[in-house]
Write a protein that holds these residues in place. Structure first.
Motif, PDB file in Angstrom:
ATOM      1  N   LEU A 388      -9.865  52.354 -91.850  1.00 49.84           N
ATOM      2  CA  LEU A 388      -9.009  52.567 -90.690  1.00 49.84           C
ATOM      3  C   LEU A 388      -7.674  53.197 -91.091  1.00 49.84           C
ATOM      4  O   LEU A 388      -7.203  54.144 -90.448  1.00 49.84           O
ATOM      5  N   ALA A 389      -7.055  52.681 -92.150  1.00 53.05           N
ATOM      6  CA  ALA A 389      -5.766  53.219 -92.585  1.00 53.05           C
ATOM      7  C   ALA A 389      -5.892  54.674 -93.012  1.00 53.05           C
ATOM      8  O   ALA A 389      -5.011  55.495 -92.728  1.00 53.05           O
ATOM      9  N   GLY A 390      -6.982  55.013 -93.691  1.00 54.17           N
ATOM     10  CA  GLY A 390      -7.202  56.404 -94.066  1.00 54.17           C
ATOM     11  C   GLY A 390      -7.334  57.308 -92.858  1.00 54.17           C
ATOM     12  O   GLY A 390      -6.756  58.406 -92.806  1.00 54.17           O
ATOM     13  N   PHE A 408      -1.607  51.417 -83.868  1.00 53.52           N
ATOM     14  CA  PHE A 408      -1.605  51.091 -85.290  1.00 53.52           C
ATOM     15  C   PHE A 408      -0.204  51.189 -85.867  1.00 53.52           C
ATOM     16  O   PHE A 408       0.204  50.387 -86.711  1.00 53.52           O
ATOM     17  N   ARG A 409       0.577  52.171 -85.403  1.00 55.56           N
ATOM     18  CA  ARG A 409       1.921  52.367 -85.934  1.00 55.56           C
ATOM     19  C   ARG A 409       2.914  51.309 -85.443  1.00 55.56           C
ATOM     20  O   ARG A 409       4.018  51.210 -85.990  1.00 55.56           O
ATOM     21  N   GLN A 410       2.539  50.540 -84.439  1.00 64.07           N
ATOM     22  CA  GLN A 410       3.446  49.519 -83.916  1.00 64.07           C
ATOM     23  C   GLN A 410       3.542  48.295 -84.828  1.00 64.07           C
ATOM     24  O   GLN A 410       4.410  47.442 -84.627  1.00 64.07           O
ATOM     25  N   GLN A 411       2.666  48.193 -85.812  1.00 62.89           N
ATOM     26  CA  GLN A 411       2.698  47.043 -86.706  1.00 62.89           C
ATOM     27  C   GLN A 411       3.965  47.066 -87.562  1.00 62.89           C
ATOM     28  O   GLN A 411       4.431  48.131 -87.968  1.00 62.89           O
ATOM     29  N   PRO A 412       4.519  45.899 -87.848  1.00 59.51           N
ATOM     30  CA  PRO A 412       5.722  45.849 -88.687  1.00 59.51           C
ATOM     31  C   PRO A 412       5.373  46.157 -90.140  1.00 59.51           C
ATOM     32  O   PRO A 412       4.199  46.135 -90.529  1.00 59.51           O
ATOM     33  N   PRO A 413       6.365  46.451 -90.972  1.00 56.47           N
ATOM     34  CA  PRO A 413       6.090  46.602 -92.393  1.00 56.47           C
ATOM     35  C   PRO A 413       5.794  45.253 -93.031  1.00 56.47           C
ATOM     36  O   PRO A 413       6.095  44.200 -92.453  1.00 56.47           O
ATOM     37  N   PRO A 414       5.195  45.235 -94.203  1.00 55.61           N
ATOM     38  CA  PRO A 414       4.986  43.966 -94.905  1.00 55.61           C
ATOM     39  C   PRO A 414       6.303  43.239 -95.135  1.00 55.61           C
ATOM     40  O   PRO A 414       7.327  43.856 -95.444  1.00 55.61           O
TER      41      PRO A 414
END
Length: 442
Positions: A388-390, A408-414
């Protein structure tokens, strides 16, 4: 950015998946200076999925993929071979899905990746031994495991997801052992031979991209409008680069002190007659996520069983042969407890495989510098999450707008980790506690 002295991957133990997956095309190594429209670093699930998606979006562009090793020798060929649609979060300590909205979104995303992989399997004629959409079973060997399974099945019902509860007799019929008290079958998972899937995907792309193996990136530098990657005997310049290197994204200077580098371990038996150990093929995830994952695979009348147990925290992203050997001995005992009639079957392969996790279950994703994109940190579901990330990194880098990419881009960073040695003590203690609590499930 100029990143030099990039840490290179180190693998321990020969993966049975890679040993059994035939190589059908020659190895090419980068031996000159080249230019491309796209450079992808890493030829696993993330990198090759990004390459295929770019071929769909930009069919006229030149795509170069570099890998430090031979494909399928690294993490892509060292997992358990499950492409799972129904989410589970390894950092949560259980398999129960969270809130309905977030769970349904993750399921949709996972199924998007599985559909993409199914398209790969169909296009390149992968056999059922490589890509098998037969679902998986959460297996319980204790009363606690049964309780976890009931909670898992209940949470699935609440969001309208199908599952089938299996009793001890059904589990014995499937697996050929009385070790398990029950199970929950979910139909949407796909079972793959991960090394063979990756090699067949690479073979299918061979005429459309330039794949160079044994070509480690020693430095990656921005030079005006292009990035330059220098390898041992050559280099590549490209205006856009996708890093699909999982936990090694830290080695390129990004997401440092945010990623948890964990190893899991597996052993694969020698071949035995297919009529032993129940049905021809089956796949078990443990009701307790720190328990034992098992798969029976069969081809040409001969079967093998793969057992995966134990996790260790290795922030230097490497394990010793001694660690693999010690855990392999424990896996031998775990296997013998489950299948006493197969005690005479030796373990032919034992290996370690790297996982990359974040404490908030978030990927290391996005444009980290102009023209440089990350598709990393799979949070324990490498086959699906990396695919999915690819896909999403290719879409973002190509300027494609889609609802899937926006979500997908709405997710926060680690999240940032505590400093060492606090992080080591905390993570090691959590892993140790959960493995002890797993008990007979392990």
């Amino acid at each position: 950015m100029s990143q030099t002295s990039i840490r290179q991957p180190v693998e321990t133990g020969l993966s049975g998946w890679a040993a059994l997956a035939p190589r059908r095309f020659p190895v090419r190594t980068l031996e000159s200076r080249q230019s491309a429209d796209w450079l992808i670093i890493g030829a696993g699930f993330g990198g090759l999925s990004a390459a295929r998606r770019l071929r769909q979006l930009r069919p006229e562009d030149r795509i170069v993929v570099l890998d430090a090793q031979e494909i399928a020798i690294g993490a892509s060929g060292r997992n358990s071979g499950f492409m799972i649609d129904v989410p589970h979060n390894l950092t949560s300590g259980n398999y129960s899905v969270g809130g309905a909205e977030s769970s349904l979104l993750e399921i949709r995303q996972n199924r998007m990746a599985i559909d993409f992989a199914a398209g790969v399997a169909q296009e390149y004629g992968m056999p059922v031994t490589t890509f098998d959409p037969s679902g998986k079973i959460n297996a319980a060997a204790t009363e606690r495991g049964l309780k976890l399974n009931r909670a898992f099945a209940d949470s699935l019902r609440q969001i309208g997801e199908p599952s089938e509860t299996l009793d001890a007799a059904q589990m014995r019929e499937i697996t050929g052992t009385g070790y398990y008290l029950g199970g929950v079958h979910t139909p949407g998972a796909v079972l793959i031979q991960p090394a063979d899937y990756i090699r067949r995907l690479a073979e299918g792309l061979a005429g459309e991209i330039d794949l160079f193996e044994h070509s480690p990136v020693l430095s990656l530098t921005r030079k005006g409008p292009v990035w330059e990657a220098v390898s041992t005997r050559g280099g590549v310049q490209a205006p856009r680069v996708i890093l699909a290197v999982n936990g090694h994204i830290e080695s390129f200077g990004h997401f440092r002190h945010r990623l948890i580098h964990v190893y899991t371990y597996a052993s694969m038996t020698a071949a035995f007659p297919a009529d032993a150990a129940g049905a021809e093929r089956w796949a078990l995830l443990p009701a307790d996520p720190m328990g034992a994952t098992l798969r029976k695979i069969t081809q040409d009348g001969q079967s093998r069983i793969v057992v995966r147990t134990h996790f260790t925290y290795n922030p230097d992203i490497r394990v010793s042969g001694q660690q693999v050997a010690g855990i392999a001995a424990r896996q031998r005992r775990s296997f013998d407890e489950r299948f006493p009639a197969l005690k005479h079957i030796p373990m032919e392969f034992s290996w370690a495989g790297a996982l990359c996790l974040s404490t908030n279950h978030a990927p290391a994703f996005g444009e980290v510098e102009p023209g440089l994109y990350s598709a990393c940190c799979e949070n324990g579901l490498g086959t699906v999450k990396s695919t999915l990330a690819g896909m999403m990194a290719a879409e973002q880098a190509a300027g494609t707008d889609s609802e899937a990419l926006r979500q997908f881009r709405q997710q926060p960073p680690p999240s940032r980790l505590p400093p060492q040695p606090i992080a080591w003590l905390g993570i090691h203690s959590v892993i140790r506690w959960h493995q002890l609590r797993a008990g007979r499930e392990g």
